[in-house]
Design a protein around this motif. Structure first.
Motif, PDB file in Angstrom:
ATOM      1  N   ASP A  43      47.798  12.319  27.260  1.00  0.00           N
ATOM      2  CA  ASP A  43      48.663  12.355  28.443  1.00  0.00           C
ATOM      3  C   ASP A  43      49.758  11.291  28.341  1.00  0.00           C
ATOM      4  O   ASP A  43      50.855  11.470  28.868  1.00  0.00           O
ATOM      5  N   ILE A  44      49.440  10.191  27.671  1.00  0.00           N
ATOM      6  CA  ILE A  44      50.399   9.099  27.529  1.00  0.00           C
ATOM      7  C   ILE A  44      51.265   9.281  26.279  1.00  0.00           C
ATOM      8  O   ILE A  44      52.473   9.137  26.327  1.00  0.00           O
ATOM      9  N   LEU A  45      50.625   9.617  25.173  1.00  0.00           N
ATOM     10  CA  LEU A  45      51.317   9.628  23.883  1.00  0.00           C
ATOM     11  C   LEU A  45      51.798  10.992  23.429  1.00  0.00           C
ATOM     12  O   LEU A  45      52.539  11.079  22.460  1.00  0.00           O
ATOM     13  N   GLY A  46      51.378  12.030  24.089  1.00  0.00           N
ATOM     14  CA  GLY A  46      51.672  13.362  23.583  1.00  0.00           C
ATOM     15  C   GLY A  46      50.702  13.678  22.464  1.00  0.00           C
ATOM     16  O   GLY A  46      49.724  12.966  22.247  1.00  0.00           O
ATOM     17  N   LYS A  47      50.964  14.692  21.709  1.00  0.00           N
ATOM     18  CA  LYS A  47      50.039  15.096  20.650  1.00  0.00           C
ATOM     19  C   LYS A  47      50.615  14.846  19.270  1.00  0.00           C
ATOM     20  O   LYS A  47      50.153  15.386  18.292  1.00  0.00           O
TER      21      LYS A  47
END
Length: 73
Positions: free
Chosen positions: A61-65
């Motif tokens: 949710d914070i860093l993306g994938k």
């Protein structure tokens, strides 16, 4: 020999962390990210002032994938 149990046969105490690390709903994302890095966890419960869970924050949710690594390593 380890016996595997059906998840529905387990008590909550068998699968929970009794004192999980948490963040508040107004905590900055960088604070949550620092907690996750420090304790090497990827999921952080978000709790209100009386400890009731308001949500779950996942590292993605914070860093993306994308391909991201802590500390630039």
């Amino acid at each position: 020999m380890q016996i595997k149990k059906n998840i529905f046969e387990l008590a909550v105490e068998d699968v929970m962390t009794k004192n999980p690390r948490t963040a508040g709903p107004d905590s900055p994302a960088y604070d949550a990210l620092n907690i996750m890095e420090q304790y090497q966890i990827t999921i952080l419960p978000i709790t209100n002032s009386i400890g009731k869970i308001e949500g779950i924050l996942h590292l993605h949710d914070i860093l993306g994938k994308g391909d991201f690594k802590f500390n630039g390593k």
